[in-house]
Design an enzyme around this catalytic site. Structure first.
Site, short mmCIF file in Angstrom:
data_model
loop_
_atom_site.label_atom_id
_atom_site.label_comp_id
_atom_site.label_asym_id
_atom_site.label_seq_id
_atom_site.Cartn_x
_atom_site.Cartn_y
_atom_site.Cartn_z
CE LYS A 126 -12.57 0.17 -9.39
NZ LYS A 126 -11.53 -0.71 -8.81
CG ASP A 132 2.15 5.26 -6.20
OD1 ASP A 132 1.23 4.81 -6.93
OD2 ASP A 132 2.37 6.47 -6.08
CG ASP A 185 -2.22 0.73 1.07
OD1 ASP A 185 -2.18 1.96 0.81
OD2 ASP A 185 -3.28 0.10 1.14
CB ILE A 213 -17.75 -2.98 0.06
CG1 ILE A 213 -18.04 -3.87 -1.17
CG2 ILE A 213 -17.22 -3.82 1.22
CD1 ILE A 213 -19.15 -4.88 -1.01
CE1 TYR A 218 -13.85 3.23 -8.04
CE2 TYR A 218 -16.10 2.65 -8.64
CZ TYR A 218 -14.95 2.40 -7.92
OH TYR A 218 -14.89 1.30 -7.09
CB THR A 273 -14.22 0.15 2.78
OG1 THR A 273 -14.45 0.84 1.54
CG2 THR A 273 -14.42 -1.34 2.59
CG ASN A 284 -8.02 -4.31 -2.84
OD1 ASN A 284 -9.24 -4.42 -2.86
ND2 ASN A 284 -7.38 -3.55 -1.94
P1 NAD Z 1 -10.31 1.62 0.72
O1 NAD Z 1 -10.25 3.05 0.33
O2 NAD Z 1 -10.52 1.28 2.15
O3 NAD Z 1 -9.02 0.84 0.22
C1 NAD Z 1 -8.30 1.19 -0.92
C2 NAD Z 1 -6.83 1.02 -0.62
O4 NAD Z 1 -6.09 1.35 -1.80
C3 NAD Z 1 -6.34 1.94 0.50
O5 NAD Z 1 -5.62 1.23 1.45
C4 NAD Z 1 -5.46 2.94 -0.25
O6 NAD Z 1 -4.39 3.46 0.52
C5 NAD Z 1 -4.96 2.10 -1.40
N1 NAD Z 1 -4.43 2.93 -2.49
C6 NAD Z 1 -4.95 4.06 -3.03
N2 NAD Z 1 -4.12 4.56 -3.96
C7 NAD Z 1 -3.06 3.71 -4.03
C8 NAD Z 1 -1.88 3.67 -4.81
N3 NAD Z 1 -1.59 4.63 -5.70
N4 NAD Z 1 -1.02 2.63 -4.64
C9 NAD Z 1 -1.29 1.66 -3.72
N5 NAD Z 1 -2.38 1.66 -2.94
C10 NAD Z 1 -3.26 2.67 -3.10
O7 NAD Z 1 -11.49 1.02 -0.17
P2 NAD Z 1 -11.96 -0.49 -0.48
O8 NAD Z 1 -13.42 -0.49 -0.50
O9 NAD Z 1 -11.25 -1.46 0.39
O10 NAD Z 1 -11.46 -0.62 -2.00
C11 NAD Z 1 -10.80 -1.76 -2.49
C12 NAD Z 1 -11.15 -1.95 -3.96
O11 NAD Z 1 -12.54 -2.25 -4.09
C13 NAD Z 1 -10.92 -0.71 -4.84
O12 NAD Z 1 -10.39 -1.11 -6.08
C14 NAD Z 1 -12.33 -0.16 -5.04
O13 NAD Z 1 -12.45 0.61 -6.21
C15 NAD Z 1 -13.13 -1.44 -5.09
N6 NAD Z 1 -14.55 -1.26 -4.81
C16 NAD Z 1 -14.97 -0.69 -3.66
C17 NAD Z 1 -16.34 -0.55 -3.43
C18 NAD Z 1 -16.86 0.04 -2.15
O14 NAD Z 1 -18.06 0.36 -2.11
N7 NAD Z 1 -16.08 0.20 -1.11
C19 NAD Z 1 -17.25 -1.00 -4.38
C20 NAD Z 1 -16.78 -1.59 -5.54
C21 NAD Z 1 -15.42 -1.72 -5.76
#
Ligand code: NAD
Length: 250
Positions: A160, A64, A38, A189, A156, A191, A91
């Site tokens: 996706k 990154d 991360d 989700i 976004y 988060t 992810n």
């Molecule tokens: P989150 O924001 O808690 O986690 C995302 C993580 O990605 C964080 O730890 C962040 O620091 C990291 N990140 C961001 N930019 C980065 C970079 N440049 N390099 C490395 N890491 C980086 O959110 P989440 O819900 O756990 O998201 C996880 C995945 O699920 C994402 O791809 C998100 O698009 C997808 N998603 C989330 C939802 C939702 O509703 N939460 C729905 C559909 C898809």
């Protein structure tokens, strides 16, 4: 008792919190060794240390996902530390609400760099290590936003959707190497990515958009990702696993 991913080595991007963290913890519980990566260094290190404290094998590497050198380092660290790479979860991601006109070029490029370019780079650097391991499983985290439109979050949705089809073409390209590649499409989700959204007035409407009557938990997604990571899904590639309480079924 043997775990569902016993002896496998996994690298997960964006695993310092949220879904990535849940996947890391579940993989370890099911017998894997996990590299947590991360940009959130302190948080990621804490997750790895906590897993180790509980008797699991995990390590943290700063990654990154937009940076090629970071990917090379993350894959090298994984192989150096645990000897191989079997599972990669792309992810890491960011969410931005802006529609087409409200999106600046800078914002557009940032979302693409992380969500889309980051996923491609993960595959580009993960595949050679997996090939050496005799095959593997890559799970690209897309979204319900990669299946349907919502009239907002233009960048976004664009990224996706791109991750969904990139997954399918890569799955065909690397089938010969015994590398399976699938996408996962979560609904909303609970988060940090969406806490603001859920707290706002529209929060109730978001819940109601999911026919099962709730938003998802990180474990709802982690169990799906675990299935794709494990040998239970050995005939599954190029597919899209929707885990969204019916959000995209309308
Ligand atoms: P989150 O924001 O808690 O986690 C995302 C993580 O990605 C964080 O730890 C962040 O620091 C990291 N990140 C961001 N930019 C980065 C970079 N440049 N390099 C490395 N890491 C980086 O959110 P989440 O819900 O756990 O998201 C996880 C995945 O699920 C994402 O791809 C998100 O698009 C997808 N998603 C989330 C939802 C939702 O509703 N939460 C729905 C559909 C898809």
């Amino acid at each position: 008792m043997s775990g569902r991913v016993d002896g496998k080595v996994a690298l997960i991007s964006g695993a310092a919190r949220g879904q990535g963290e849940a996947e890391a913890r579940l993989f370890v519980k099911e017998g894997a060794k996990v590299v947590i990566s991360d940009i959130l260094v302190e948080q990621g290190q804490k997750v790895a240390a906590d897993i180790v404290r509980q008797g699991g094998q995990a390590t943290f590497v700063k990654l990154d996902v937009t940076k090629e050198a970071d990917w090379q380092d993350a894959v090298d660290t994984t192989v150096r530390t645990y000897g191989k790479l079997n599972i990669l979860v792309n992810n890491a991601g960011i969410f931005r609400m802006e529609g087409v006109e409200a999106t600046s070029l800078e914002l557009w490029n940032q979302v693409i760099a992380i969500n889309q370019t980051g996923t491609w780079l993960g595959m580009k650097y993960g595949v050679p290590a997996m090939r050496k391991a005799g095959g593997g499983s890559i799970i690209n985290i897309s979204s319900g936003a990669g299946i349907i439109g919502t009239g907002m979050a233009a960048a976004y949705h664009g990224t996706k959707g791109a991750v969904r089809i990139l997954t399918k073409t890569a799955a065909i390209e690397y089938a010969k190497d015994n590398i399976r590649i699938n996408s996962v499409h979560p609904g909303v989700i609970d988060t940090e990515m969406v806490t603001g959204l859920l707290a706002e007035e529209g929060g109730r409407a978001i819940v109601q958009a999911h026919p099962l009557g709730r938003v998802g938990t990180v474990d709802d997604i982690a169990y799906g990702v675990l299935y794709l990571a494990s040998d239970e899904s050995s005939f599954v590639t190029g597919s899209e696993l929707i885990i969204d309480g019916g959000f995209t079924a309308h």
